[in-house]
Design a protein around this motif. Structure first.
Motif: not given
Ligand code: NAD
Length: 469
Positions: A277-278, A262-264, A269-272, A245-250
């Protein structure tokens, strides 16, 4: 319809029954998959066990040569594999091609590794060395999101180290693995690789089989726990690559528009449907509105279509079960957050979910707490870096994550406080066969790739010799 066969003891054989394989872009069956029974499973394990003495007796260089030949055979038919992968998995053809070429690259990377003994001590009194030997029969079990490359991550090291393999793909994406079986049948000695398919009903017998020495498993955490339990009786080696359940921290010095792009990408990618995946994005208050607006713009603009159609950027989700699960998550997200793009299945056949962005969502919503595995991204606001690190770490998962910011050292500092196996800074999914990849917490056990990943397919023995007195 193509006649797909299992590979058992070097022979391409029929199953005892067959199941339909559905194209997720249409929701319709397009092929039949042969399915093994327990007797054939036992034959496959026996075939692998019979092939083990001769295969393990070959030199590393000889085995590397044959792995290289398998890579060449796959590369020569990359287009056919990519097309079949799109049809069974749903991903756009360019992403499917990337997976196949990546698979060739992984096989070649392992073929280039070595297993020389490691000298730990060598002095006047004696010598201590560590030697590595193969384990025996490896069960390689794969999920439906990257059916080809995730198998290569297992086949490459297992075979180089001298093990033989029984591979079992997921029942909704078995065909590329079966096609690979036809290459193995030509290139490798009989029994070195065996391929059986099931209807989600042979995993228990395979992972408990007394002649299987190791289970290399990629799939959900729930199934990973069953694998671990089944392996316990004979103390099998296991590697588990599980959910995340990966977090992206901006960070506040990131460029909001560029980073949103980039976060999108990392979420869709691969429909999430990517383990790394983020799956949740944390954005500073000051740039939250602009960041969310850019994500929504990209979601609306994305071309969602059958992966075989030129220009498709996002395909369907892979199977009906996943499609139904996402519908439930979307329903709850509409109550617990604000949907600013997508939010529903698309009005067309197949398993298409409109790319979805949900802002101002309750941190306890299922979309934030669970692994959504679909083209749906929750975006959360934060004020304080300490707080966001704690929120990112507040998960039973610990697979990977990303940190985004112009000051790379500060971003690395934040990254080093995230409790996962990998954190990428200012990039996403930079998976490299020469670097180890592993999950923390309930995202896995042991690792794949890199020299460490190769070592997971070996038993290390310490030889501790003294100079004769
Ligand atoms: P899944 O766990 O349902 O199935 C994975 C495989 O296990 C399939 O081949 C399935 O048939 C088999 N299986 C089912 N029951 C079994 C049992 N009792 N014993 C042994 N095998 C059994 O997973 P999935 O839904 O196909 O894949 C999606 C999951 O995989 C997600 O959670 C994703 O995050 C995870 N994944 C992890 C990684 C990683 O490297 N960490 C990579 C890709 C996917």
């Amino acid at each position: 319809m193509t006649d797909y066969k299992l590979l058992i003891g070097g022979a391409l054989v029929e199953g005892t029954r067959s199941i339909d394989v559905i194209n997720p872009a249409t929701g319709e069956p397009f092929a039949h998959c042969p399915v093994a029974d327990e007797h054939q499973l036992n034959e496959a394990v026996a075939g692998a066990a019979a092939a083990f003495p001769a295969w393990s007796a070959k030199t590393v260089a000889e085995r590397a040569g044959l792995i290289g030949a398998l890579a060449d055979a796959l590369e020569a038919r990359a287009d056919e594999f990519a097309r079949l992968l799109t049809m069974e998995q749903g991903k756009p053809l360019d992403q499917a091609t990337y997976e196949i070429i990546g698979s060739v690259f992984v096989l070649r990377a392992f073929a280039g590794m070595n297993l020389k003994p490691r000298v730990i001590r060598d002095n006047g009194q004696g010598k201590v060395i560590e030697v590595r030997s193969p384990l025996g029969v490896v069960a390689a079990i794969t999920p439906w999101n990257f059916p080809v490359i995730l198998l290569m991550n297992k086949l490459g090291p297992a075979l180089l180290a001298g093990n033989t393999v029984v591979a079992k793909p997921a029942p909704t994406t078995p065909l590329t693995t079966l096609l690979l079986g036809t290459l193995c049948a030509k290139v490798l000695p009989a029994g070195v690789v065996n391929i059986i398919c099931d209807n989600n009903d042979l995993g228990g017998a395979l992972t408990a089989h007394p002649q299987v020495a190791k289970v290399a498993f990629t799939g959900s955490t729930a199934t990973g726990k069953k694998v671990m339990a089944a392996a316990a009786n004979t103390v099998k080696r296991v590697t588990l690559e599980l959910g995340g359940n990966d977090a992206a921290i901006v960070l506040d010095d990131a460029d909001p528009v560029e980073t949103a792009g980039k976060v999108f990408q990392g979420a869709m990618i691969n429909a999430g449907q990517v383990c790394v995946a983020i799956k949740r994005a944390y954005v500073p208050e000051a740039m939250y509105d602009i960041f969310c607006a850019e994500l929504a713009r990209l979601a609306v603009a994305a071309v969602v279509d059958d992966g075989l159609k030129q220009g498709a950027q996002i395909g369907p989700v892979q199977n009906r079960m996943q499609f139904e699960k996402l519908k439930e998550l979307l329903e709850e997200s509409r109550d617990k957050g604000t949907v600013i793009a997508g939010g529903a299945p698309m009005d067309r056949p197949g398993f298409f979910i409109a790319p979805t962005i949900v802002r101002d969502i309750d941190e306890n919503a299922r979309l934030v707490r669970e692994e959504q595995f679909g083209p749906v991204l929750p975006v959360l606001k934060y004020a304080d870096v300490e707080d966001v690190i704690a929120r990112a770490n507040d998960s039973e998962y610990g697979l990977a994550g990303t940190v985004w910011g112009k000051d790379m050292d500060r971003a690395i500092d934040v990254a080093s406080r995230i409790h996962t196996g990998t954190v990428w800074v200012n990039q996403h999914m930079a998976i490299d066969p020469s670097l180890p990849f592993r999950g923390a917490k309930q995202s896995g056990l042991g690792g794949e790739l890199g020299e460490e990943g190769l070592h997971e397919y070996t038993q290390a023995t310490i030889i501790n010799a003294a100079v004769a007195g």
